[in-house]
Design an enzyme around this catalytic site. Structure first.
Site, PDB file in Angstrom:
ATOM      1  N   GLU A 105       0.792  -1.233   0.000  1.00 15.10           N
ATOM      2  CA  GLU A 105       0.000   0.000   0.000  1.00 15.10           C
ATOM      3  C   GLU A 105       0.827   1.288   0.000  1.00 15.10           C
ATOM      4  O   GLU A 105       0.787   2.085   0.934  1.00 15.10           O
ATOM      5  CB  GLU A 105      -0.975  -0.011   1.177  1.00 15.10           C
ATOM      6  CG  GLU A 105      -2.037  -1.086   1.044  1.00 15.10           C
ATOM      7  CD  GLU A 105      -3.131  -1.009   2.087  1.00 15.10           C
ATOM      8  OE1 GLU A 105      -2.988  -0.247   3.074  1.00 15.10           O
ATOM      9  OE2 GLU A 105      -4.149  -1.712   1.930  1.00 15.10           O
TER      10      GLU A 105
ATOM     11  N   GLU B 100      -6.098  -7.845  -0.785  1.00 12.53           N
ATOM     12  CA  GLU B 100      -6.793  -7.671   0.486  1.00 12.53           C
ATOM     13  C   GLU B 100      -8.254  -7.342   0.194  1.00 12.53           C
ATOM     14  O   GLU B 100      -8.552  -6.471  -0.627  1.00 12.53           O
ATOM     15  CB  GLU B 100      -6.207  -6.535   1.326  1.00 12.53           C
ATOM     16  CG  GLU B 100      -4.797  -6.769   1.843  1.00 12.53           C
ATOM     17  CD  GLU B 100      -4.315  -5.615   2.728  1.00 12.53           C
ATOM     18  OE1 GLU B 100      -5.170  -4.804   3.175  1.00 12.53           O
ATOM     19  OE2 GLU B 100      -3.101  -5.510   2.972  1.00 12.53           O
TER      20      GLU B 100
END
Length: 387
Positions: free
Chosen positions: A214, A321
């Site tokens: 991320e 995710e």
């Protein structure tokens, strides 16, 4: 998952102008709708607008359709007959715990996966496990320094357990494009880190390399260059058989991928084994911090743009995710998301739930057997999609 970094961003956004690459609008968004100098608020979808480089302007959902009752129109064509995923599994989180407490002590600040719990999931058909770890613990001095022997040994043991059982292990430096809290700008050092890491696992064909977790609030070109440096470093180590999962800016969100991360299509790999890893949560701000989903179609709505981007650019993606709360709205939304990915299996190779791990306790999405909230509420649903 964004953790405290996201919380800080959204708190600040409610009080002042939104910063570079931060949210500035969207359905149910309560923060600032103006951006700092040099950035403009760009509409991405009904749930998310983002500060991107350019002349100042404000775009809110009031200028767009606010309907959330159905999925937006897609230009993609679904495959007749859904195929099985290549990768379907669960994130294993814990070795990155204790952020800011370095090096920390195993069993106090951080923990590695429970092999028995992992085996339970493998026995049920899950075949991919993304193992999070902290770069600061693996290389405690600099990105190019030697590895901490104990931390590397524990990480290697976890990876070997997974791969020896016939599953895939995704190595996840869970650092948000940062090292000791500072944005990584030294692409040469980043390449060296990945070369050194890949040398440890170059002979294990069941290992997948994730470049970093991320990236966020960073220069878009820097994110591109860091990913390319990681690819080059991994291949330079002789790790040529493994897949590499690359992540994008803005927390690698699928819902903003086609507008934020379009430059990522320029990445190159001599082995042609790149997979574009995106993350997608279903709450109002996409942070995955609440168990409430926007509506029961939000899973499909938030990935269609990414589906079209992958197909238009001839790329393969994976949802690294995702999660949903323990309620019927989220269960329907998650089902819709996974069905969409399967129906578009020419561009989507799988998905991984966030997250399992020994220390999640009563966490809203915990997939740790036998009693995690996510596990007890979603295991029977997710097992329908195992390869």
């Amino acid at each position: 998952m964004k953790f405290s970094i996201l919380a800080g961003v959204f708190t600040a956004g409610a009080l002042a102008q939104s910063g570079a690459w931060q949210q500035c609008g969207g359905q149910n968004y309560q923060g600032s709708t103006t951006c700092v100098s040099g950035y403009r608020c760009v509409y991405v979808n009904d749930w998310y607008s983002q500060c991107q480089p350019g002349a100042a302007t404000t775009i809110t959902t009031s200028t767009r359709s606010s309907s959330t009752s159905s999925a937006p129109t897609s230009t993609s064509t679904s495959n007749p007959g859904a195929k099985k995923f290549r990768w379907f599994g669960v994130n294993q989180s814990g070795a990155e715990f204790g952020s800011g407490k370095y090096p920390g002590t195993w069993g106090v600040e951080f923990i590695f996966p429970d092999n028995a719990a992992v085996q339970t999931l493998i026995n049920q058909g899950y075949n991919t496990f993304r193992v999070s770890f902290s770069m600061e613990r693996l290389v405690p001095n600099t990105l190019t320094s030697s590895f901490d022997a104990g931390y590397l040994r524990n990480l290697t043991n976890s990876v070997n357990f997974i791969t020896n059982a016939g599953a895939w292990a995704v190595l996840d430096p869970h650092n948000y494009g940062r090292y000791y809290g500072n944005i990584i700008t030294d692409t040469a050092a980043f390449r060296t880190f990945h070369t050194n890491l890949a040398k440890q696992f170059a002979s294990n064909s069941r290992v997948i390399f994730d470049t970093n977790n991320e990236y966020n609030t960073m220069s878009q070109d820097l994110v591109l260059q860091l990913n390319q440096a990681a690819i080059d470093g991994i291949r330079a180590a002789g790790a040529t058989s493994q897949y590499i999962w690359v992540e994008g800016n803005s927390w690698s969100g699928a819902w903003t991928w086609n507008t934020t991360n379009d430059n990522m299509k320029a990445l190159t790999d001599p082995q042609n084994k790149l997979v574009y890893e995106m993350h997608q949560y279903l709450d109002s701000d996409g942070s995955g911090t609440t168990p409430t989903c926007v509506n029961d179609q939000i899973g499909v709505q938030r990935v269609i743009g990414a589906t079209n981007w992958l197909r238009a650019n001839g790329k393969i993606g994976v949802i690294g995710e995702f999660a949903g709360g323990a309620n019927s709205v989220c269960q329907t939304a998650v089902t819709g998301l996974l069905n969409h990915l399967q129906e578009n299996s020419d561009v989507w190779a799988g998905a991984l739930w966030w997250a399992a791990g020994p220390w999640w306790g009563n966490y809203i999405f915990s997939f740790e057997p036998p009693s995690g909230t996510g596990y007890t509420n979603y295991n029977s649903l997710l097992r329908k999609y195992v390869p």
